[in-house]
Design an enzyme around this catalytic site. Sequence first.
Site, PDB file in Angstrom:
ATOM      1  N   GLY A 140      11.761  -2.783   7.018  1.00 41.17           N
ATOM      2  CA  GLY A 140      10.480  -2.099   6.742  1.00 41.17           C
ATOM      3  C   GLY A 140       9.471  -2.975   6.039  1.00 41.17           C
ATOM      4  N   GLU A 165      -3.680  -0.054  -5.315  1.00 36.30           N
ATOM      5  CA  GLU A 165      -2.661  -0.946  -5.881  1.00 36.30           C
ATOM      6  C   GLU A 165      -1.664  -1.420  -4.828  1.00 36.30           C
ATOM      7  OE1 GLU A 165      -2.456  -2.068  -9.388  1.00 36.30           O
ATOM      8  OE2 GLU A 165      -1.425  -3.437  -8.051  1.00 36.30           O
ATOM      9  N   LYS A 177      -5.073  -9.740   1.742  1.00 27.74           N
ATOM     10  CA  LYS A 177      -4.753  -9.529   0.318  1.00 27.74           C
ATOM     11  C   LYS A 177      -5.513 -10.537  -0.549  1.00 27.74           C
ATOM     12  CE  LYS A 177      -0.196  -7.832   1.624  1.00 27.74           C
ATOM     13  NZ  LYS A 177       1.181  -8.247   1.941  1.00 27.74           N
ATOM     14  N   GLU A 223       4.404  -5.338   9.180  1.00 25.20           N
ATOM     15  CA  GLU A 223       3.417  -4.373   9.664  1.00 25.20           C
ATOM     16  C   GLU A 223       3.899  -3.796  10.992  1.00 25.20           C
ATOM     17  OE1 GLU A 223       0.478  -3.673   7.748  1.00 25.20           O
ATOM     18  OE2 GLU A 223       1.869  -4.706   6.455  1.00 25.20           O
ATOM     19  N   THR A 266       7.184   4.193   6.706  1.00 28.00           N
ATOM     20  CA  THR A 266       7.934   3.517   5.647  1.00 28.00           C
ATOM     21  C   THR A 266       7.392   3.885   4.263  1.00 28.00           C
ATOM     22  OG1 THR A 266       8.352   1.651   7.121  1.00 28.00           O
ATOM     23  CG2 THR A 266       8.631   1.235   4.778  1.00 28.00           C
TER      24      THR A 266
HETATM   25  P1  NAP Z   1       4.459   2.900   9.465  1.00 30.60           P
HETATM   26  O1  NAP Z   1       5.883   2.902   9.054  1.00 30.60           O
HETATM   27  O2  NAP Z   1       4.093   2.425  10.817  1.00 30.60           O
HETATM   28  O3  NAP Z   1       3.928   4.426   9.284  1.00 30.60           O
HETATM   29  C1  NAP Z   1       2.673   4.849   9.721  1.00 30.60           C
HETATM   30  C2  NAP Z   1       2.608   6.373   9.581  1.00 30.60           C
HETATM   31  O4  NAP Z   1       1.288   6.813   9.890  1.00 30.60           O
HETATM   32  C3  NAP Z   1       3.555   7.121  10.516  1.00 30.60           C
HETATM   33  O5  NAP Z   1       4.075   8.264   9.853  1.00 30.60           O
HETATM   34  C4  NAP Z   1       2.649   7.559  11.673  1.00 30.60           C
HETATM   35  O6  NAP Z   1       3.061   8.779  12.271  1.00 30.60           O
HETATM   36  C5  NAP Z   1       1.335   7.759  10.941  1.00 30.60           C
HETATM   37  N1  NAP Z   1       0.153   7.491  11.764  1.00 30.60           N
HETATM   38  C6  NAP Z   1      -0.261   6.298  12.253  1.00 30.60           C
HETATM   39  N2  NAP Z   1      -1.417   6.442  12.939  1.00 30.60           N
HETATM   40  C7  NAP Z   1      -1.730   7.748  12.861  1.00 30.60           C
HETATM   41  C8  NAP Z   1      -2.799   8.517  13.378  1.00 30.60           C
HETATM   42  N3  NAP Z   1      -3.775   7.975  14.106  1.00 30.60           N
HETATM   43  N4  NAP Z   1      -2.822   9.849  13.115  1.00 30.60           N
HETATM   44  C9  NAP Z   1      -1.831  10.430  12.401  1.00 30.60           C
HETATM   45  N5  NAP Z   1      -0.794   9.742  11.870  1.00 30.60           N
HETATM   46  C10 NAP Z   1      -0.747   8.419  12.118  1.00 30.60           C
HETATM   47  O7  NAP Z   1       3.579   2.068   8.439  1.00 30.60           O
HETATM   48  P2  NAP Z   1       3.929   1.649   6.926  1.00 30.60           P
HETATM   49  O8  NAP Z   1       4.768   0.439   6.918  1.00 30.60           O
HETATM   50  O9  NAP Z   1       4.352   2.853   6.172  1.00 30.60           O
HETATM   51  O10 NAP Z   1       2.471   1.170   6.428  1.00 30.60           O
HETATM   52  C11 NAP Z   1       1.448   2.101   6.185  1.00 30.60           C
HETATM   53  C12 NAP Z   1       0.275   1.384   5.497  1.00 30.60           C
HETATM   54  O11 NAP Z   1       0.728   0.823   4.262  1.00 30.60           O
HETATM   55  C13 NAP Z   1      -0.311   0.227   6.297  1.00 30.60           C
HETATM   56  O12 NAP Z   1      -1.692   0.150   6.034  1.00 30.60           O
HETATM   57  C14 NAP Z   1       0.400  -1.000   5.716  1.00 30.60           C
HETATM   58  O13 NAP Z   1      -0.358  -2.174   5.851  1.00 30.60           O
HETATM   59  C15 NAP Z   1       0.482  -0.588   4.270  1.00 30.60           C
HETATM   60  N6  NAP Z   1       1.560  -1.233   3.509  1.00 30.60           N
HETATM   61  C16 NAP Z   1       2.820  -1.313   4.012  1.00 30.60           C
HETATM   62  C17 NAP Z   1       3.834  -1.898   3.265  1.00 30.60           C
HETATM   63  C18 NAP Z   1       5.234  -2.018   3.767  1.00 30.60           C
HETATM   64  O14 NAP Z   1       6.043  -2.678   3.095  1.00 30.60           O
HETATM   65  N7  NAP Z   1       5.582  -1.424   4.894  1.00 30.60           N
HETATM   66  C19 NAP Z   1       3.538  -2.413   1.991  1.00 30.60           C
HETATM   67  C20 NAP Z   1       2.226  -2.306   1.498  1.00 30.60           C
HETATM   68  C21 NAP Z   1       1.247  -1.714   2.261  1.00 30.60           C
HETATM   69  P3  NAP Z   1       4.491   8.948  13.010  1.00 30.60           P
HETATM   70  O15 NAP Z   1       5.510   8.896  11.910  1.00 30.60           O
HETATM   71  O16 NAP Z   1       4.440  10.265  13.672  1.00 30.60           O
HETATM   72  O17 NAP Z   1       4.589   7.779  13.946  1.00 30.60           O
HETATM   73  N1  HSE Z   2       3.767  -6.602   5.886  1.00 31.41           N
HETATM   74  C1  HSE Z   2       3.470  -6.770   4.501  1.00 31.41           C
HETATM   75  C2  HSE Z   2       4.301  -7.917   3.946  1.00 31.41           C
HETATM   76  C3  HSE Z   2       3.754  -5.501   3.762  1.00 31.41           C
HETATM   77  O1  HSE Z   2       5.280  -8.306   4.600  1.00 31.41           O
HETATM   78  O2  HSE Z   2       3.993  -8.418   2.877  1.00 31.41           O
HETATM   79  C4  HSE Z   2       3.336  -5.533   2.309  1.00 31.41           C
HETATM   80  O3  HSE Z   2       1.939  -5.566   2.190  1.00 31.41           O
END
Ligand code: NAP
Ligand code: HSE
Length: 441
Positions: free
Chosen positions: A187, A129, A205, A190, A13
Amino acid sequence: MRQIGIGIAGLGTVGAGVYKHVAQNRALLCERLGVELVVRRAIVRDVHKPRVAGPPAAELTTRWQDLIDDPDVQIVVELMGGIDESLALIRAAINAGKIVVTGNKALLAEHGQEIFALAAHKKVPVFFEASTAGGIPIIKTIREALVANHIVSIHGIINGTSNYILTRMTDAGLDFAEALAEAQAHGYAEADPTFDINGWDAAHKAIILASLAYGFWVGTDKIFVEGIDKLTATDIRFADELGYRVKLLAIIKADASLPDGGAGNSGGIEVRVHPTLIPKTHVLASVSGVFNAVAVRGDVVGETLFYGRGAGQDPTASAVISDLAEAAIALGGQHRTYGFTPHGLYGTCKPLEDVRSRYYLRLAVDDRPGVLAQVAGIVGQHDIGISSVVQPETHDAADRAQLVFMLAEASERQMQAALADILQLACVTPPPALLRVESFS
Ligand code: NAP
Ligand code: HSE
């Protein structure tokens, strides 16, 4: 124009959003930064997965070591999530002198102290950030914009998923599972939504915000955490009738009982996250859906309020790219910051039992004379005042009456002791519903 090479670990995401917006806003970023940000490599779990946004297949790899070994990658952006692999990658990046950008709040909450110590030792900045409140620039605000202030308090709705679920359950009558499925489809959640629901994502957080605000790394064992998983529709409805909205609120406060009102340098810090009754007239009560809001009170600035989307691809990408900009500036000259600067002005967390709050208490009881008096008697014995009591005439499915108390301010120690005694009464059927009420005073 000089190019700065970026390696992105994770194209889910957030990672895909960063790639997309760095490309879409290339000209704007070049103008503003005076350098061009170029994504050179990306790490994924599955290189064959179809992707809407990302670099050409030849630049994808499954080995994070490839980012470290590539001399053209100067900034490593960790957006994989999880702990072990992410920690190994960040350690390796810092040791290799590559600036780190991460949105991984769970990792920072658990290992922030170690990561920032290594970053300071190696003089390599770590920016984060996106770790807190999605698109709201709250990290830079506390670290830079409010640098003149002792932080008196922070109140934050900082988990988009739980706020989205509560809003959809309250306003659209969805059940919990339906609302969670929607949040996942957008999206917001988590990869494993457990921490969104049990309060720990917001707690991670809160740890980051409290640590930045007070200059010592707050331990996960020093905070009180309760999620929305035990919250019932009954209590949301009763709260509504009493004039409150229930929100998952992070509360961070310096000790106001000190002679300097908590603005000085010797107090305990309380950090807690739990479903909280907020008066409907307070601005935080109207923060709905995926929106987050953080109210920060400083001794110089007074009240401030920050509002925006707290999760999802685009707002989070905006936050990550702001860190890329800061990293680009750092690469161009003096490092202004290593991400977290420890200082010893506060140094302790307030014991959880000493935290004071008002309370909402709902009990299922036998409908017979004397029951209210028994419960009220125990509350009084524990020196807790009763602000109001409501006993709706309707009974629950097991034909028990509901007693809803609004209680005056008391310590957690007093409240838990009173509750333990109340639960000894034969006329009370567990479980009770105990929620904390924030008066924002
Ligand atoms: P996500 O959609 O599950 O994406 C994770 C990505 O990392 C995927 O591309 C996955 O590969 C890759 N990945 C995971 N484990 C891996 C490994 N061991 N080796 C290589 N690649 C790996 O997660 P996300 O929502 O983008 O979140 C990512 C981070 O940002 C997390 O720490 C989350 O807490 C943080 N975050 C998320 C949001 C939100 O709104 N989603 C907001 C703020 C912070 P594949 O694509 O091949 O599966
Ligand atoms: N899963 C988290 C939330 C993503 O819903 O706030 C943003 O950090």
